[in-house]
Design a protein around this motif. Structure first.
Motif, PDB file in Angstrom:
ATOM      1  N   TRP A 186       0.846  -1.206   0.000  1.00  0.00           N
ATOM      2  CA  TRP A 186       0.000   0.000   0.000  1.00  0.00           C
ATOM      3  C   TRP A 186       0.878   1.251   0.000  1.00  0.00           C
ATOM      4  CZ3 TRP A 186      -4.569  -0.243   4.041  1.00  0.00           C
ATOM      5  CH2 TRP A 186      -5.439  -1.286   3.710  1.00  0.00           C
ATOM      6  N   ALA A 187       1.847   1.241   0.912  1.00  0.00           N
ATOM      7  CA  ALA A 187       2.681   2.445   1.077  1.00  0.00           C
ATOM      8  C   ALA A 187       3.385   2.789  -0.234  1.00  0.00           C
ATOM      9  CB  ALA A 187       3.697   2.208   2.190  1.00  0.00           C
TER      10      ALA A 187
ATOM     11  N   VAL B 298       4.171   3.326   6.012  1.00  0.00           N
ATOM     12  CA  VAL B 298       3.951   4.647   5.404  1.00  0.00           C
ATOM     13  C   VAL B 298       5.131   5.575   5.702  1.00  0.00           C
ATOM     14  CG1 VAL B 298       2.560   6.751   5.743  1.00  0.00           C
ATOM     15  CG2 VAL B 298       1.448   4.579   5.202  1.00  0.00           C
TER      16      VAL B 298
ATOM     17  N   THR C  59       1.326   2.369   9.800  1.00  0.00           N
ATOM     18  CA  THR C  59       2.071   3.581  10.173  1.00  0.00           C
ATOM     19  C   THR C  59       3.562   3.408   9.898  1.00  0.00           C
ATOM     20  OG1 THR C  59       0.440   4.137  11.869  1.00  0.00           O
ATOM     21  CG2 THR C  59       2.633   5.107  12.119  1.00  0.00           C
TER      22      THR C  59
ATOM     23  N   PHE D  99       0.897   4.413  -2.605  1.00  0.00           N
ATOM     24  CA  PHE D  99       0.573   5.788  -2.216  1.00  0.00           C
ATOM     25  C   PHE D  99       1.744   6.744  -2.541  1.00  0.00           C
ATOM     26  CE2 PHE D  99      -2.922   3.700  -0.852  1.00  0.00           C
ATOM     27  CZ  PHE D  99      -2.981   3.228   0.446  1.00  0.00           C
ATOM     28  N   ARG D 100       2.969   6.223  -2.394  1.00  0.00           N
ATOM     29  CA  ARG D 100       4.126   7.051  -2.737  1.00  0.00           C
ATOM     30  C   ARG D 100       4.144   7.290  -4.254  1.00  0.00           C
ATOM     31  NH1 ARG D 100       8.281   5.491  -4.684  1.00  0.00           N
ATOM     32  NH2 ARG D 100       8.064   3.314  -4.025  1.00  0.00           N
TER      33      ARG D 100
ATOM     34  N   MET E 287       1.689  10.028   8.572  1.00  0.00           N
ATOM     35  CA  MET E 287       0.552   9.179   8.893  1.00  0.00           C
ATOM     36  C   MET E 287      -0.453   9.920   9.747  1.00  0.00           C
ATOM     37  SD  MET E 287      -0.516   6.151   8.311  1.00  0.00           S
ATOM     38  CE  MET E 287      -1.979   5.245   8.835  1.00  0.00           C
TER      39      MET E 287
ATOM     40  N   TYR F 141       0.715  12.306   2.542  1.00  0.00           N
ATOM     41  CA  TYR F 141       0.246  11.775   3.820  1.00  0.00           C
ATOM     42  C   TYR F 141      -0.900  10.799   3.599  1.00  0.00           C
ATOM     43  CZ  TYR F 141      -3.464  15.437   3.597  1.00  0.00           C
ATOM     44  OH  TYR F 141      -4.521  16.240   3.202  1.00  0.00           O
ATOM     45  N   VAL F 142      -1.169  10.029   4.660  1.00  0.00           N
ATOM     46  CA  VAL F 142      -2.195   8.980   4.611  1.00  0.00           C
ATOM     47  C   VAL F 142      -3.059   9.124   5.866  1.00  0.00           C
ATOM     48  CG1 VAL F 142      -2.529   6.457   4.791  1.00  0.00           C
ATOM     49  CG2 VAL F 142      -0.733   7.386   3.296  1.00  0.00           C
TER      50      VAL F 142
END
Ligand code: GLC
Length: 471
Positions: A111-112, A162, A159, A115-116, A169, A122-123
């Protein structure tokens, strides 16, 4: 600076630059509702409420994360789906067995990384939604439901991943609704406010949870939802947070509706909700319009949140026709940034943590666009106006950084000569097109005419940088 547990003290908090600069966050709705992952695709919030009213909304709620409530609205499509697929008497809480089994092999780093790649800074993860299920092994477990929490520290694991990916986070917590403390069925707007648990046990439980989340994970965002019990001491919680996480930010949904003198004033509520927001609490760092954007630049910081489709929680019933196209996502994002907003775009993973392909594709497309155009977005601020057009009617949005101006075309013009209507820039300023380089620009009375490369590759939006143009 040390904050005192007073409104006056916490109100001195200034929104940190990282939040102004970040522009893009990923919202994640994940929980027991992700197991059935179903809701009718009724439509976007404000359109449905305008057409069918709040009773229509709650009866055919497209928010799949509201499955537990929709189940209890007599005759709802969700109740029929549940009866058909699980049996009418199958208790919602039993989805915890499947959820805990299926999340045991979940890999948060996947996931991280996504998202990057999407360009997020931020998440924000749901730690407890309205159904009351906890996504971390809290020292304050639910007093009414044995083992009603994730068997893994999903909050801690994400956390860590991320932050390893270089993002911040934030944490979401439904302070205003917990159907294990107040199981009032939400069938109309007034229920939303009368459904806020007000018991002293809940006041203590919710505040203990926020403090525990702050201590364990030092979140960069406190994203509370719906509202908060009237008796809670928020200045004490906020000062505790700011003293623990000085660079933290607090959203505008810690609204405390007075209960003493009867239900809150529906007119005031409706007026606020018409703008896509809840009535403002006494202190917040940013507003959170939902499925809503603003027509012009807002002085106060805001963050628009929405799903890629009509739901925050995973909805297996949604198709790409219910979703923003990649181009619509990019254009809406640019519009929001030009008006001093951030976009908190949501993903709804399946029960086992799989992020559906069509959701991941849209994040990848946004990331690909930002890889070329990010300079006009990250760290930018609104200019003197947000909107403009070209002589051929293409929408334009403006951002600036220092004295540099960015004019972002919200489409791919079909002819090389494009006039940015009404735009005047200082003589001799350099003009470039991201992805290409310097382009010719001629100032006319009607505006600035630039010559674009021909053919110009199709893209959701194109950025023209005008060095010193914002002066
Ligand atoms: C609303 C919805 C909730 C969602 C939140 C996100 O409050 O009730 O389901 O999590 O918006 O903005």
């Amino acid at each position: 600076m040390m904050y005192e547990p007073t409104l006056e003290s916490v109100r001195a908090h200034v929104v940190p630059d990282w939040f102004h600069d970040a522009k893009l966050g990923i919202f994640i709705h994940w929980g027991l509702y992700s197991v059935p992952g179903w809701a009718p695709t009724t439509g976007p919030l404000h359109e449905v409420v305008a057409k069918e009213g709040w009773q229509g909304w709650f009866a055919r709620n497209p928010y799949a994360e509201w499955y537990m409530n929709s189940l209890r609205v007599p005759g709802s499509p969700t109740a029929s789906y549940h009866a058909q697929h699980f049996g009418a008497d199958f208790p919602y809480e039993r989805f915890a067995e499947t959820f805990n089994r299926d999340t045991s092999s979940w890999d948060p780093s996947q996931w991280a990384d996504l998202f990057r790649r999407a360009g997020a800074r931020y998440v924000v993860l749901t730690t407890k939604h309205h159904d009351g299920f906890l996504l971390w092994p809290s020292s304050r477990p639910n007093p009414f439901r044995e083992g009603y929490h994730a068997s893994r520290d999903l909050v801690g694991d994400l956390t860590g991943a991320v932050r390893d990916a270089g993002l911040r986070m934030g944490l979401y917590y439904s302070g205003g609704l917990d159907w294990t403390f107040n199981d009032r069925v939400i069938a109309d707007i007034i229920d939303l406010f009368m459904g806020v648990p007000q018991q002293p046990e809940y006041v203590e439980y919710a505040s203990a949870h926020w403090k525990e989340l702050i201590d364990r994970y030092q979140p960069s965002v406190l994203w509370n939802d719906i509202g908060y019990p009237a008796a809670a001491n928020l200045p004490e919680l906020f000062s505790y947070y700011y003293n623990t996480v000085p660079e933290g930010v607090i959203n505008d949904r810690f609204t405390q509706a007075p209960v003493g003198d009867g239900p809150p004033d529906p007119a005031a509520i409706m007026q606020a909700i018409a703008q896509g927001m809840l009535p403002a609490p006494p202190h917040f760092d940013f507003r959170t319009p939902e499925y809503a954007v603003f027509p012009d630049i807002k002085a106060e910081k805001w963050e628009s949140c929405r799903g890629l489709g009509y739901s925050f929680g995973y909805n297996r019933n949604e198709t790409v026709d219910d979703m923003l196209s990649p181009a619509e996502l990019v254009r809406s994002f640019v519009d929001i940034v030009s008006k001093n907003g951030n976009l908190l775009i949501n993903v709804g993973p399946m029960g086992d943590g799989t992020i559906p392909t069509e959701q991941a594709e849209r994040l990848e497309a946004l990331g690909a666009w930002l890889a070329v155009n990010g300079e006009a977005i990250y760290g930018s601020r609104p200019w003197t106006r947000a909107e403009g057009t070209t002589d051929s009617g293409v929408g334009v949005r403006f951002t600036r950084k220092g004295s540099d101006l960015y004019a972002i075309l919200l489409d791919t013009p079909q002819q090389p000569q494009v006039t940015l209507t009404g735009l005047t820039i200082p003589a001799g300023t350099g003009v470039t097109l991201f992805g290409y380089g310097d382009i010719a620009a001629v100032q006319h009375d009607s505006g600035l005419t630039v010559t674009l490369p021909s053919p110009l590759a199709d893209a959701p939006a194109h950025t023209i940088k005008i060095v010193g143009g914002a002066a």
